[in-house]
Design a protein around this motif. Structure first.
Motif, PDB file in Angstrom:
ATOM      1  N   LEU A  85       0.830  -1.211   0.000  1.00 42.79           N
ATOM      2  CA  LEU A  85       0.000   0.000   0.000  1.00 42.79           C
ATOM      3  C   LEU A  85       0.861   1.257   0.000  1.00 42.79           C
ATOM      4  CD1 LEU A  85      -2.825  -0.988   2.509  1.00 42.79           C
ATOM      5  CD2 LEU A  85      -3.111  -0.442   0.103  1.00 42.79           C
ATOM      6  N   ALA A  86       1.907   1.256   0.796  1.00 37.23           N
ATOM      7  CA  ALA A  86       2.770   2.439   0.866  1.00 37.23           C
ATOM      8  C   ALA A  86       3.487   2.669  -0.463  1.00 37.23           C
ATOM      9  CB  ALA A  86       3.791   2.274   1.992  1.00 37.23           C
ATOM     10  N   PHE A  87       4.112   1.629  -0.993  1.00 36.29           N
ATOM     11  CA  PHE A  87       4.827   1.796  -2.260  1.00 36.29           C
ATOM     12  C   PHE A  87       3.876   2.030  -3.423  1.00 36.29           C
ATOM     13  CE2 PHE A  87       8.328  -0.752  -0.126  1.00 36.29           C
ATOM     14  CZ  PHE A  87       9.115   0.357   0.085  1.00 36.29           C
ATOM     15  N   ALA A 113     -14.093  -1.417   5.150  1.00 37.33           N
ATOM     16  CA  ALA A 113     -14.296  -2.334   6.279  1.00 37.33           C
ATOM     17  C   ALA A 113     -13.275  -3.470   6.254  1.00 37.33           C
ATOM     18  CB  ALA A 113     -15.710  -2.901   6.237  1.00 37.33           C
ATOM     19  N   ILE A 114     -13.018  -4.023   5.094  1.00 39.29           N
ATOM     20  CA  ILE A 114     -12.041  -5.117   4.982  1.00 39.29           C
ATOM     21  C   ILE A 114     -10.652  -4.644   5.403  1.00 39.29           C
ATOM     22  CG2 ILE A 114     -10.827  -6.600   3.328  1.00 39.29           C
ATOM     23  CD1 ILE A 114     -13.519  -6.822   1.826  1.00 39.29           C
ATOM     24  N   VAL A 115     -10.231  -3.503   4.896  1.00 40.80           N
ATOM     25  CA  VAL A 115      -8.903  -2.982   5.243  1.00 40.80           C
ATOM     26  C   VAL A 115      -8.840  -2.645   6.731  1.00 40.80           C
ATOM     27  CG1 VAL A 115      -7.310  -1.059   4.861  1.00 40.80           C
ATOM     28  CG2 VAL A 115      -8.376  -2.193   2.917  1.00 40.80           C
ATOM     29  N   SER A 116      -9.914  -2.046   7.272  1.00 40.57           N
ATOM     30  CA  SER A 116      -9.928  -1.700   8.702  1.00 40.57           C
ATOM     31  C   SER A 116      -9.849  -2.933   9.575  1.00 40.57           C
ATOM     32  CB  SER A 116     -11.195  -0.926   9.043  1.00 40.57           C
ATOM     33  OG  SER A 116     -11.234   0.283   8.331  1.00 40.57           O
ATOM     34  N   PHE A 117     -10.634  -3.966   9.245  1.00 44.17           N
ATOM     35  CA  PHE A 117     -10.594  -5.188  10.040  1.00 44.17           C
ATOM     36  C   PHE A 117      -9.245  -5.891   9.906  1.00 44.17           C
ATOM     37  CE2 PHE A 117     -15.343  -5.120  10.008  1.00 44.17           C
ATOM     38  CZ  PHE A 117     -15.481  -5.033  11.375  1.00 44.17           C
ATOM     39  N   TYR A 118      -8.675  -5.861   8.701  1.00 42.03           N
ATOM     40  CA  TYR A 118      -7.368  -6.503   8.519  1.00 42.03           C
ATOM     41  C   TYR A 118      -6.330  -5.839   9.415  1.00 42.03           C
ATOM     42  CZ  TYR A 118      -2.820  -7.631   6.703  1.00 42.03           C
ATOM     43  OH  TYR A 118      -1.525  -8.014   6.613  1.00 42.03           O
ATOM     44  N   PHE A 119      -6.243  -4.512   9.331  1.00 42.24           N
ATOM     45  CA  PHE A 119      -5.224  -3.825  10.120  1.00 42.24           C
ATOM     46  C   PHE A 119      -5.556  -3.843  11.607  1.00 42.24           C
ATOM     47  CE2 PHE A 119      -4.107  -1.837   6.004  1.00 42.24           C
ATOM     48  CZ  PHE A 119      -2.782  -2.244   5.981  1.00 42.24           C
ATOM     49  N   GLY A 120      -6.838  -3.824  11.982  1.00 41.80           N
ATOM     50  CA  GLY A 120      -7.211  -3.925  13.382  1.00 41.80           C
ATOM     51  C   GLY A 120      -6.834  -5.277  13.974  1.00 41.80           C
ATOM     52  N   ALA A 121      -7.127  -6.347  13.228  1.00 42.97           N
ATOM     53  CA  ALA A 121      -6.772  -7.688  13.701  1.00 42.97           C
ATOM     54  C   ALA A 121      -5.265  -7.852  13.760  1.00 42.97           C
ATOM     55  CB  ALA A 121      -7.384  -8.740  12.784  1.00 42.97           C
ATOM     56  N   ARG A 122      -4.581  -7.316  12.793  1.00 44.00           N
ATOM     57  CA  ARG A 122      -3.117  -7.413  12.778  1.00 44.00           C
ATOM     58  C   ARG A 122      -2.530  -6.656  13.970  1.00 44.00           C
ATOM     59  NH1 ARG A 122       0.754 -10.555  10.865  1.00 44.00           N
ATOM     60  NH2 ARG A 122       2.612  -9.426  10.268  1.00 44.00           N
ATOM     61  N   HIS A 123      -3.084  -5.482  14.249  1.00 46.77           N
ATOM     62  CA  HIS A 123      -2.616  -4.693  15.391  1.00 46.77           C
ATOM     63  C   HIS A 123      -2.844  -5.455  16.700  1.00 46.77           C
ATOM     64  CE1 HIS A 123      -1.798  -1.233  17.893  1.00 46.77           C
ATOM     65  NE2 HIS A 123      -2.955  -1.408  18.487  1.00 46.77           N
ATOM     66  N   GLN A 124      -4.010  -6.075  16.840  1.00 48.69           N
ATOM     67  CA  GLN A 124      -4.307  -6.830  18.056  1.00 48.69           C
ATOM     68  C   GLN A 124      -3.374  -8.032  18.189  1.00 48.69           C
ATOM     69  OE1 GLN A 124      -8.272  -8.356  18.299  1.00 48.69           O
ATOM     70  NE2 GLN A 124      -8.006  -9.129  20.363  1.00 48.69           N
ATOM     71  N   LEU A 125      -3.139  -8.751  17.106  1.00 53.15           N
ATOM     72  CA  LEU A 125      -2.253  -9.916  17.140  1.00 53.15           C
ATOM     73  C   LEU A 125      -0.845  -9.518  17.544  1.00 53.15           C
ATOM     74  CD1 LEU A 125      -1.730 -12.943  16.461  1.00 53.15           C
ATOM     75  CD2 LEU A 125      -1.139 -12.160  14.169  1.00 53.15           C
ATOM     76  N   LYS A 126      -0.338  -8.457  16.946  1.00 53.13           N
ATOM     77  CA  LYS A 126       1.023  -8.015  17.278  1.00 53.13           C
ATOM     78  C   LYS A 126       1.106  -7.519  18.716  1.00 53.13           C
ATOM     79  CE  LYS A 126       3.066  -9.108  13.614  1.00 53.13           C
ATOM     80  NZ  LYS A 126       4.099 -10.147  13.667  1.00 53.13           N
ATOM     81  N   GLY A 127       0.046  -6.863  19.205  1.00 52.51           N
ATOM     82  CA  GLY A 127       0.035  -6.425  20.595  1.00 52.51           C
ATOM     83  C   GLY A 127       0.076  -7.600  21.553  1.00 52.51           C
ATOM     84  N   GLN A 128      -0.665  -8.658  21.252  1.00 47.48           N
ATOM     85  CA  GLN A 128      -0.651  -9.845  22.112  1.00 47.48           C
ATOM     86  C   GLN A 128       0.708 -10.542  22.065  1.00 47.48           C
ATOM     87  OE1 GLN A 128      -3.995 -11.990  20.550  1.00 47.48           O
ATOM     88  NE2 GLN A 128      -5.465 -10.938  21.881  1.00 47.48           N
TER      89      GLN A 128
END
Length: 168
Positions: free
Chosen positions: A74-76, A112-127
């Protein structure tokens, strides 16, 4: 001089402290108690860390690698769009006209898909980070200023404890 020296050697002699040893019969050595408590706490944290440490298979490693791709892409991709807008404005305008034709509900779904993807990824990495912290704390030696803090000022001064609790 001999009498005083003999008395002091009886009480403190031979590398021993008879007064301290006698007091430790009636009251726990705070430093040793803190050391035992820290070792017990460290062992419990190590057990929890081992219990929740995930077993990683080749599939897990592959999927984790694939999960790392969207943010850099996404960034590139955004940087690439900016460069293409400057170098090929006609090509960029055609692509943007195509995006303008996408219906609004599809944009909401994509968001919604992008938000849930990054939200779930953020939660997983936090755990995972919390598990790593627990494992690191469990491996720390049980020495330092916090472990020797078992004996507080209220242990030494019961009057202070009475004053804090409002007792006369």
């Amino acid at each position: 001089m001999g009498l005083i020296e003999g008395t002091l050697n009886t009480v403190f002699g031979g590398g021993r402290n008879v007064v301290r040893e006698t007091v430790e019969v009636f009251r726990e050595n705070a430093e040793a108690g803190a050391q035992r408590a820290a070792e017990s706490h460290g062992a419990a944290l190590e057990q929890f860390a081992a219990e929740f440490r995930p077993a990683r298979s080749r599939f897990d490693i592959l999927i984790d690698g694939l999960n790392r791709l969207p943010r850099p892409l996404l960034a590139f991709g955004t940087i690439g769009l900016m460069i293409s807008a400057m170098t090929e404005p006609a090509w960029f305008a055609e692509r943007m006209q195509g995006l303008a034709l996408v219906p609004e509900p599809l944009w909401w779904l994509m968001g919604a898909i992008v938000s849930f993807y990054f939200g779930a990824r953020h939660q997983l990495k936090g755990q995972e980070f919390q598990r790593e912290i627990a494992a690191t704390v469990a491996r720390l030696p049980a020495t330092g200023p916090d472990t020797a803090k078992a004996e507080t000022d209220t242990d030494l001064n019961p009057a202070l404890e009475d004053w804090r609790e409002g007792r006369p």
